[in-house]
Design a protein around this motif. Structure first.
Motif, PDB file in Angstrom:
ATOM      1  N   LEU A 168      -5.602 -11.168  -2.680  1.00 26.98           N
ATOM      2  CA  LEU A 168      -6.374 -12.397  -2.546  1.00 26.98           C
ATOM      3  C   LEU A 168      -5.477 -13.615  -2.492  1.00 26.98           C
ATOM      4  CD1 LEU A 168      -9.219 -11.597  -5.070  1.00 26.98           C
ATOM      5  CD2 LEU A 168      -9.224 -11.280  -2.612  1.00 26.98           C
ATOM      6  N   GLY A 169      -4.308 -13.450  -1.915  1.00 28.02           N
ATOM      7  CA  GLY A 169      -3.402 -14.582  -1.825  1.00 28.02           C
ATOM      8  C   GLY A 169      -3.993 -15.755  -1.067  1.00 28.02           C
ATOM      9  N   ALA A 170      -4.983 -15.460  -0.189  1.00 27.92           N
ATOM     10  CA  ALA A 170      -5.622 -16.538   0.562  1.00 27.92           C
ATOM     11  C   ALA A 170      -6.339 -17.526  -0.341  1.00 27.92           C
ATOM     12  CB  ALA A 170      -6.624 -15.959   1.566  1.00 27.92           C
ATOM     13  N   LEU A 171      -6.628 -17.105  -1.568  1.00 25.13           N
ATOM     14  CA  LEU A 171      -7.289 -18.012  -2.495  1.00 25.13           C
ATOM     15  C   LEU A 171      -6.372 -19.150  -2.904  1.00 25.13           C
ATOM     16  CD1 LEU A 171      -9.072 -15.536  -4.924  1.00 25.13           C
ATOM     17  CD2 LEU A 171      -9.979 -16.630  -2.907  1.00 25.13           C
ATOM     18  N   MET A 172      -5.084 -18.937  -2.818  1.00 26.77           N
ATOM     19  CA  MET A 172      -4.134 -19.931  -3.310  1.00 26.77           C
ATOM     20  C   MET A 172      -3.895 -21.003  -2.258  1.00 26.77           C
ATOM     21  SD  MET A 172      -3.857 -18.748  -6.191  1.00 26.77           S
ATOM     22  CE  MET A 172      -2.760 -20.043  -6.705  1.00 26.77           C
ATOM     23  N   THR A 173      -4.938 -21.764  -1.990  1.00 28.00           N
ATOM     24  CA  THR A 173      -4.861 -22.851  -1.025  1.00 28.00           C
ATOM     25  C   THR A 173      -5.224 -24.144  -1.731  1.00 28.00           C
ATOM     26  OG1 THR A 173      -7.171 -22.696  -0.404  1.00 28.00           O
ATOM     27  CG2 THR A 173      -5.638 -21.266   0.787  1.00 28.00           C
ATOM     28  N   PRO A 174      -4.845 -25.287  -1.167  1.00 26.18           N
ATOM     29  CA  PRO A 174      -5.228 -26.545  -1.798  1.00 26.18           C
ATOM     30  C   PRO A 174      -6.723 -26.662  -2.009  1.00 26.18           C
ATOM     31  CG  PRO A 174      -3.534 -26.921  -0.149  1.00 26.18           C
ATOM     32  CD  PRO A 174      -3.913 -25.469  -0.042  1.00 26.18           C
ATOM     33  N   GLY A 175      -7.509 -26.198  -1.028  1.00 31.49           N
ATOM     34  CA  GLY A 175      -8.952 -26.267  -1.182  1.00 31.49           C
ATOM     35  C   GLY A 175      -9.444 -25.442  -2.347  1.00 31.49           C
ATOM     36  N   MET A 176      -8.767 -24.301  -2.584  1.00 30.84           N
ATOM     37  CA  MET A 176      -9.200 -23.449  -3.677  1.00 30.84           C
ATOM     38  C   MET A 176      -8.810 -24.040  -5.023  1.00 30.84           C
ATOM     39  SD  MET A 176     -10.871 -20.791  -4.094  1.00 30.84           S
ATOM     40  CE  MET A 176     -11.392 -20.166  -5.680  1.00 30.84           C
ATOM     41  N   LEU A 177      -7.673 -24.677  -5.104  1.00 26.69           N
ATOM     42  CA  LEU A 177      -7.221 -25.237  -6.373  1.00 26.69           C
ATOM     43  C   LEU A 177      -8.041 -26.455  -6.766  1.00 26.69           C
ATOM     44  CD1 LEU A 177      -3.370 -24.962  -5.859  1.00 26.69           C
ATOM     45  CD2 LEU A 177      -4.811 -23.507  -7.278  1.00 26.69           C
ATOM     46  N   ALA A 178      -8.632 -27.114  -5.800  1.00 27.25           N
ATOM     47  CA  ALA A 178      -9.435 -28.307  -6.088  1.00 27.25           C
ATOM     48  C   ALA A 178     -10.913 -27.948  -6.161  1.00 27.25           C
ATOM     49  CB  ALA A 178      -9.196 -29.364  -5.018  1.00 27.25           C
ATOM     50  N   MET A 179     -11.244 -26.980  -6.995  1.00 31.98           N
ATOM     51  CA  MET A 179     -12.613 -26.499  -7.068  1.00 31.98           C
ATOM     52  C   MET A 179     -13.531 -27.502  -7.733  1.00 31.98           C
ATOM     53  SD  MET A 179     -12.078 -22.525  -8.152  1.00 31.98           S
ATOM     54  CE  MET A 179     -11.222 -23.006  -9.653  1.00 31.98           C
ATOM     55  N   GLY A 180     -13.035 -28.315  -8.642  1.00 36.69           N
ATOM     56  CA  GLY A 180     -13.873 -29.261  -9.349  1.00 36.69           C
ATOM     57  C   GLY A 180     -13.532 -29.292 -10.824  1.00 36.69           C
ATOM     58  N   ASN A 181     -14.403 -29.922 -11.595  1.00 39.45           N
ATOM     59  CA  ASN A 181     -14.184 -30.064 -13.021  1.00 39.45           C
ATOM     60  C   ASN A 181     -14.754 -28.872 -13.779  1.00 39.45           C
ATOM     61  OD1 ASN A 181     -13.074 -32.727 -12.734  1.00 39.45           O
ATOM     62  ND2 ASN A 181     -15.158 -33.471 -12.410  1.00 39.45           N
ATOM     63  N   PRO A 182     -14.052 -28.394 -14.820  1.00 35.48           N
ATOM     64  CA  PRO A 182     -14.586 -27.296 -15.622  1.00 35.48           C
ATOM     65  C   PRO A 182     -15.887 -27.712 -16.307  1.00 35.48           C
ATOM     66  CG  PRO A 182     -12.241 -27.621 -16.049  1.00 35.48           C
ATOM     67  CD  PRO A 182     -12.702 -28.787 -15.239  1.00 35.48           C
ATOM     68  N   VAL A 183     -16.882 -26.821 -16.266  1.00 36.07           N
ATOM     69  CA  VAL A 183     -18.162 -27.073 -16.916  1.00 36.07           C
ATOM     70  C   VAL A 183     -18.622 -25.785 -17.579  1.00 36.07           C
ATOM     71  CG1 VAL A 183     -18.862 -28.893 -15.296  1.00 36.07           C
ATOM     72  CG2 VAL A 183     -19.447 -26.507 -14.797  1.00 36.07           C
ATOM     73  N   THR A 184     -19.705 -25.853 -18.325  1.00 36.67           N
ATOM     74  CA  THR A 184     -20.291 -24.648 -18.914  1.00 36.67           C
ATOM     75  C   THR A 184     -21.135 -23.929 -17.869  1.00 36.67           C
ATOM     76  OG1 THR A 184     -22.301 -25.765 -19.648  1.00 36.67           O
ATOM     77  CG2 THR A 184     -20.396 -25.791 -21.157  1.00 36.67           C
ATOM     78  N   ALA A 185     -21.421 -22.658 -18.117  1.00 33.48           N
ATOM     79  CA  ALA A 185     -22.273 -21.897 -17.203  1.00 33.48           C
ATOM     80  C   ALA A 185     -23.669 -22.510 -17.123  1.00 33.48           C
ATOM     81  CB  ALA A 185     -22.343 -20.441 -17.653  1.00 33.48           C
ATOM     82  N   ASP A 186     -24.157 -23.060 -18.221  1.00 31.12           N
ATOM     83  CA  ASP A 186     -25.480 -23.690 -18.224  1.00 31.12           C
ATOM     84  C   ASP A 186     -25.527 -24.900 -17.298  1.00 31.12           C
ATOM     85  OD1 ASP A 186     -26.421 -21.819 -20.013  1.00 31.12           O
ATOM     86  OD2 ASP A 186     -26.115 -23.079 -21.785  1.00 31.12           O
ATOM     87  N   ARG A 187     -24.402 -25.602 -17.202  1.00 30.32           N
ATOM     88  CA  ARG A 187     -24.350 -26.794 -16.343  1.00 30.32           C
ATOM     89  C   ARG A 187     -24.636 -26.426 -14.894  1.00 30.32           C
ATOM     90  NH1 ARG A 187     -25.158 -32.068 -15.333  1.00 30.32           N
ATOM     91  NH2 ARG A 187     -23.754 -32.824 -13.705  1.00 30.32           N
ATOM     92  N   LEU A 188     -24.256 -25.232 -14.470  1.00 26.30           N
ATOM     93  CA  LEU A 188     -24.466 -24.800 -13.094  1.00 26.30           C
ATOM     94  C   LEU A 188     -25.944 -24.655 -12.753  1.00 26.30           C
ATOM     95  CD1 LEU A 188     -21.680 -22.052 -12.840  1.00 26.30           C
ATOM     96  CD2 LEU A 188     -21.513 -24.481 -12.242  1.00 26.30           C
ATOM     97  N   LEU A 189     -26.784 -24.561 -13.782  1.00 23.31           N
ATOM     98  CA  LEU A 189     -28.217 -24.392 -13.566  1.00 23.31           C
ATOM     99  C   LEU A 189     -28.979 -25.709 -13.614  1.00 23.31           C
ATOM    100  CD1 LEU A 189     -28.834 -21.176 -15.709  1.00 23.31           C
ATOM    101  CD2 LEU A 189     -28.740 -21.357 -13.223  1.00 23.31           C
ATOM    102  N   GLU A 190     -28.305 -26.782 -13.977  1.00 25.21           N
ATOM    103  CA  GLU A 190     -28.994 -28.062 -14.033  1.00 25.21           C
ATOM    104  C   GLU A 190     -29.294 -28.562 -12.620  1.00 25.21           C
ATOM    105  OE1 GLU A 190     -26.866 -30.886 -16.375  1.00 25.21           O
ATOM    106  OE2 GLU A 190     -26.727 -29.572 -18.131  1.00 25.21           O
TER     107      GLU A 190
END
Length: 547
Positions: free
Chosen positions: A14-36
């Motif tokens: 999965l080396g393709a994951l190591m791209t600038p776009g992949m590293l800039a996924m966003g801010n860490p949040v809780t799993a519950d936050r994803l459901l808001e």
């Protein structure tokens, strides 16, 4: 991303994951936050109108606004352990304008009336600065405003609503199944993405889209300790534009293949696949090394999708053809003169390849692209002849198109949208033919399943592809497993050697979850559909990895 995660992902292929776009996924949040719930569409419209009016007041002749909330959840395991769980959120607005005939773009995470107004004014200022270097004004293909539209990926089960524990248990069960069947090591991962995208433009569009994608994957490795060698097999899953229903293996729509293999369509049984993968990895340890030479190849869709991606999808991106990608990704052999001739034989008469953003369950499936253009299907190669490219609004006139083909995309609110690969697929054959039936007519061949390592030149012409599983075909029958197989060809020669394509009952999707392009680099998700396909007289080499 920590070093151990990089090593782990690289080990999974999965080396393709190591791209600038992949590293800039966003801010860490809780799993519950994803459901808001995200911002209400009515509130987004108010903010979008602020941007449209502010840009017009500063001299913009065209403006589009993208308010985006991007959610990611990744679960990664190894053997009996959880290695990483990532929940991330990114929220902001990107504003693109034309002023004095030139593009300008600006983005901000300050999603307030004042923040958006300032961002729009900055975009116009950038466009005016750029105009000093612009030789010809931007020409946009017309688009009819869509009005107010709401669209969602047709999912049955939101993956973020499934408890993380259930996802961990599923991956660990797959790991255990692999270990119990001969694997020494196993890594598994589950990637889930939700793009909540709102688009508004001066054309009169206000489009709210909720896009879901999912990708389960693994790598199992078997070891022969006495000889000191090892072999691996990766998952035969495809990333899909679906919800967690894709993981409901009990409902899996399976396709029986040669050599007792099972293909999956629209649903996936990761435990079953991991079990088979471990057994096959063990079998690969003692498989016969291939004799180099000319073979007829029978290519499963899980393999052929990558070849389509590299030898058709990329060379028929119009910006690449025009040289706009030359600095980063190269150019294309499929130059405009070949298209203009009207008779360039890209492949045999059997080859019909189309582009689209509308295939159900595909990664690219949306109602409108990131320029507010309604998506559609169109032909790229018809009866073997090159007939079209992939183009967006400011490219359409170059190839005589009256409208964009709806393949514009940005991987984030802070990225400027540009031409990206649509779903590129090979039409199935019209006559009833299964993969098992196809093999009966092959005297000397190799049946290849799964994506492996590959290499292709900067014009997407000369290439080499490997795979996951290889089986020798002798006199119409599978004669056993092979190893050390790769095939070499050039794009035109390869597709002109296509002699048979199975029918629609064998058709399934392959996908790339993180396809990189552009500077700064962005990633996109794209699917490639096909049925099992035969190519005659292809050069097969021995990669020499056998110890």
């Amino acid at each position: 991303m920590k070093r151990r995660d990089f090593i782990h992902l690289s080990g999974m292929g999965l080396g393709a994951l190591m791209t600038p776009g992949m590293l800039a996924m966003g801010n860490p949040v809780t799993a519950d936050r994803l459901l808001e719930p995200g911002m209400d569409p009515a509130a987004k419209k108010v903010l979008a109108d602020i941007a449209l009016n502010a840009a017009k007041a500063k001299g913009a002749t065209y403006t589009d606004v993208r308010i985006g909330r991007y959610l990611n959840q990744f679960v990664i395991t190894r053997e009996k352990n959880v290695q990483n769980i990532t929940n991330a959120e990114s929220f902001g607005v990107g504003i693109r304008v034309i002023a004095e005939g030139t593009w300008g773009f600006s983005a901000t995470s300050d999603v307030t009336p004042d923040g958006i107004k300032a961002c729009a004014e900055t975009a116009v200022a950038i466009a005016k600065a750029n105009s000093k270097l612009q030789k010809e004004p931007v020409e946009l293909a017309p688009v009819v405003g869509a009005g107010e539209v709401v669209w969602q990926t047709p999912i049955e089960k939101n993956a973020f609503e499934v408890p993380v524990k259930d996802k961990i248990d599923l991956l660990l069960n797959a790991n255990d199944a692999a270990i119990q069947n001969g694997a020494a090591f196993v890594n598994s991962a589950l990637f889930m993405v939700n793009e909540q995208k709102y688009f508004a433009s001066t054309d009169g569009s206000y489009i709210d889209q909720d896009v879901h994608r999912i990708w389960p994957t693994f790598t199992v490795t078997a070891i022969n300790q006495s000889e000191g060698n090892f072999r691996s097999r990766q998952a035969l899953s495809a990333p899909m534009g679906m919800g967690f229903e894709y993981m409901d293996g009990l409902q899996s729509e399976k396709i029986a293949g040669p050599a007792g293999l099972i293909g999956y369509r629209n649903s996936y049984d990761i435990v079953e696949d991991a079990t088979a993968a471990a057994k096959q990895a063990v079998e690969k340890l003692s498989a016969k090394s291939v004799e180099p030479g000319k073979y007829d190849l029978v290519l499963d869709p899980d393999h052929l999708g990558l070849t389509i991606h590299e030898s058709v999808g990329h060379p028929l991106e119009l910006d690449r053809v025009l040289g706009y990608e030359a600095n980063y990704a190269g150019t294309s052999f499929a130059t405009l003169d070949k298209w203009k001739s009207g008779d360039f034989k890209y492949g045999s008469d059997k080859v019909n390849i189309f582009a689209d953003k509308i295939q159900p369950h595909s990664l690219g499936n949306v109602a409108y692209d990131d320029e507010g253009v309604k998506t559609k299907e169109w032909d790229l190669i018809k009866d073997g002849v090159l007939v079209n490219y992939q183009a967006i609004r400011d490219q359409a006139a170059i190839i005589g198109e009256e409208e964009s083909q709806g393949c514009c995309y940005a991987d984030s609110w802070e990225s400027v949208q540009f031409q990206r690969m649509a779903n590129i697929s090979l039409r199935p054959g019209t006559e009833k033919l299964s993969a098992i039936d196809m093999i009966k007519d092959v005297e000397k061949g190799v049946y290849i399943v799964g994506r492996g390592s590959y290499s292709i030149d900067q014009q997407r012409y000369n290439f080499q592809f490997g795979g996951q599983l290889f089986y020798e075909i002798k006199n119409g029958e599978i004669a056993g497993m092979l190893e050390d197989v790769a095939y070499q060809s050039n794009t035109q020669e390869f597709w002109n050697s296509c002699s048979q394509i199975c029918d629609k009952d064998d058709y399934k999707l392959f996908g790339s979850f993180f396809d990189g392009k552009g500077q700064p680099s962005q990633v996109s998700a794209v699917s490639h559909g096909s049925s099992t396909t035969r190519f005659d007289g292809v050069n097969v080499i021995n990669t020499g990895r056998k110890i």
